[in-house]
Write an enzyme that holds these catalytic residues in place. Structure first.
Site, PDB file in Angstrom:
ATOM      1  N   ILE A 141     106.881  27.456 175.720  1.00  0.00           N
ATOM      2  CA  ILE A 141     105.653  27.157 176.305  1.00  0.00           C
ATOM      3  C   ILE A 141     104.511  26.896 175.248  1.00  0.00           C
ATOM      4  CG2 ILE A 141     103.780  27.872 177.972  1.00  0.00           C
ATOM      5  CD1 ILE A 141     106.576  27.551 179.287  1.00  0.00           C
ATOM      6  N   LEU A 142     103.886  25.889 175.199  1.00  0.00           N
ATOM      7  CA  LEU A 142     102.882  25.497 174.312  1.00  0.00           C
ATOM      8  C   LEU A 142     101.363  26.371 174.811  1.00  0.00           C
ATOM      9  CD1 LEU A 142     103.400  21.776 173.647  1.00  0.00           C
ATOM     10  CD2 LEU A 142     104.254  23.918 172.152  1.00  0.00           C
ATOM     11  N   ASN A 169     106.317  15.915 178.534  1.00  0.00           N
ATOM     12  CA  ASN A 169     107.386  16.727 178.751  1.00  0.00           C
ATOM     13  C   ASN A 169     108.267  15.932 179.879  1.00  0.00           C
ATOM     14  OD1 ASN A 169     109.294  18.882 178.857  1.00  0.00           O
ATOM     15  ND2 ASN A 169     108.417  19.429 180.751  1.00  0.00           N
ATOM     16  N   LYS A 227     111.366  33.854 167.540  1.00  0.00           N
ATOM     17  CA  LYS A 227     111.193  35.414 167.504  1.00  0.00           C
ATOM     18  C   LYS A 227     110.202  35.931 166.475  1.00  0.00           C
ATOM     19  CE  LYS A 227     115.636  35.806 169.693  1.00  0.00           C
ATOM     20  NZ  LYS A 227     116.987  35.647 169.202  1.00  0.00           N
ATOM     21  N   SER A 281     120.105  15.130 173.088  1.00  0.00           N
ATOM     22  CA  SER A 281     120.324  13.789 173.686  1.00  0.00           C
ATOM     23  C   SER A 281     119.039  12.941 173.878  1.00  0.00           C
ATOM     24  CB  SER A 281     121.235  13.827 174.658  1.00  0.00           C
ATOM     25  OG  SER A 281     120.459  14.249 175.867  1.00  0.00           O
ATOM     26  N   HIS A 306     111.237  16.476 182.479  1.00  0.00           N
ATOM     27  CA  HIS A 306     112.145  17.724 183.237  1.00  0.00           C
ATOM     28  C   HIS A 306     112.977  17.122 184.219  1.00  0.00           C
ATOM     29  CE1 HIS A 306     112.071  21.590 185.083  1.00  0.00           C
ATOM     30  NE2 HIS A 306     112.278  20.876 186.606  1.00  0.00           N
TER      31      HIS A 306
HETATM   32  C1  GAR Z   1     117.324  17.873 179.486  1.00  0.00           C
HETATM   33  O1  GAR Z   1     117.680  17.752 180.680  1.00  0.00           O
HETATM   34  C2  GAR Z   1     115.789  18.144 179.571  1.00  0.00           C
HETATM   35  O2  GAR Z   1     115.317  17.329 180.923  1.00  0.00           O
HETATM   36  C3  GAR Z   1     115.792  19.498 179.828  1.00  0.00           C
HETATM   37  O3  GAR Z   1     116.686  19.959 179.049  1.00  0.00           O
HETATM   38  C4  GAR Z   1     117.633  18.968 178.783  1.00  0.00           C
HETATM   39  C5  GAR Z   1     117.613  18.889 177.140  1.00  0.00           C
HETATM   40  O4  GAR Z   1     118.772  17.900 176.840  1.00  0.00           O
HETATM   41  N1  GAR Z   1     114.494  20.200 179.924  1.00  0.00           N
HETATM   42  C6  GAR Z   1     114.220  21.324 180.558  1.00  0.00           C
HETATM   43  O5  GAR Z   1     114.809  21.782 181.475  1.00  0.00           O
HETATM   44  C7  GAR Z   1     112.649  21.404 180.626  1.00  0.00           C
HETATM   45  N2  GAR Z   1     112.088  22.253 181.558  1.00  0.00           N
HETATM   46  P1  GAR Z   1     118.811  17.482 175.335  1.00  0.00           P
HETATM   47  O6  GAR Z   1     118.448  18.344 174.313  1.00  0.00           O
HETATM   48  O7  GAR Z   1     120.189  16.811 175.214  1.00  0.00           O
HETATM   49  O8  GAR Z   1     117.585  16.262 175.469  1.00  0.00           O
END
Ligand code: GAR
Length: 203
Positions: A89-90, A104, A60, A13, A106
């Site tokens: 993790i990069l 990123n 994997k 999304s 978060h």
């Molecule tokens: C989002 O909420 C993003 O912030 C989170 O994963 C979700 C991905 O949603 N990321 C993390 O938790 C990274 N630590 P999406 O695939 O619908 O964009």
């Protein structure tokens, strides 16, 4: 044209918010690649629908070489890497070559509810358990640590007494879809000045 690669691991999304922001003219950028660390995820379908080059790398199979494989694909071809729900993790040379050119999103107000193992719904479960009154999201530069890089911007939301983790996640996600395109816009317009640990926004 400012070129970006978007890395994904899930529904995408946040990728969609970038695509929409380009299509409605908010962003003057181009998504050159969408790269995932697993096959069959919806984010790749979104890329496909918009004719964006997309590929699934097998986490994997590649193990510790995953970052190097990404670098091989995008080296010299993009100005910015955007982690949009990317959960690997990069490491290594990719981080050196793209210093301050990887961001990123978060789903928490860093430095709360972040770091190793904190992703997706877990972040919101922890926030609810802890009883915070304000939650939100953070866009930050990526460094060698997990969620430790310089903060670009944050958006806050109120936590309601009645919220469960899913409800909070949805409210934060609305802000993520605003924050991520906004951060990309600032970077693409060269409007972020890094001073020590601080990212100053030039108006
Ligand atoms: C989002 O909420 C993003 O912030 C989170 O994963 C979700 C991905 O949603 N990321 C993390 O938790 C990274 N630590 P999406 O695939 O619908 O964009």
């Amino acid at each position: 044209m400012f070129k970006i690669a978007v890395l994904v691991s899930g529904g995408g999304s946040n990728l969609q918010s970038i695509i929409d922001s380009i299509e409605n003219g908010y962003l003057n950028c181009c998504v050159e690649y969408v790269i995932s660390d697993k096959k069959g995820i919806y984010a790749l379908e979104r890329a496909e629908k918009h004719n964006i080059k997309n590929m699934a790398l097998d986490k994997k199979e590649l193990g510790a070489n995953l970052s190097d494989e990404i670098l091989k694909i995008i080296d010299g071809k993009v100005d910015l890497i955007v982690l949009a729900g990317y959960l690997s993790i990069l490491k290594g040379e990719l981080l050196n070559k793209f210093k301050n050119k990887i961001i990123n999103i978060h789903p928490a107000l860093i430095p709360s509810f972040c770091g190793a193992g904190m992703y997706g719904i877990k972040v919101h479960q922890k926030a609810i358990e802890y009883g915070v009154k304000i939650a939100g999201c953070t866009v930050h530069f990526v460094d060698e640590g997990t969620d430790t890089g310089i903060i670009i911007l944050q958006k806050a939301v109120e936590v309601k007494d009645s919220d469960n983790a899913e409800e909070l996640q949805q409210r934060v996600l609305v802000q993520e879809h605003i924050a991520l395109p906004e951060a990309i816009k600032l970077i693409s317009e060269n409007r972020i000045l890094i001073e020590g640990r601080k990212a100053r926004i030039i108006n």
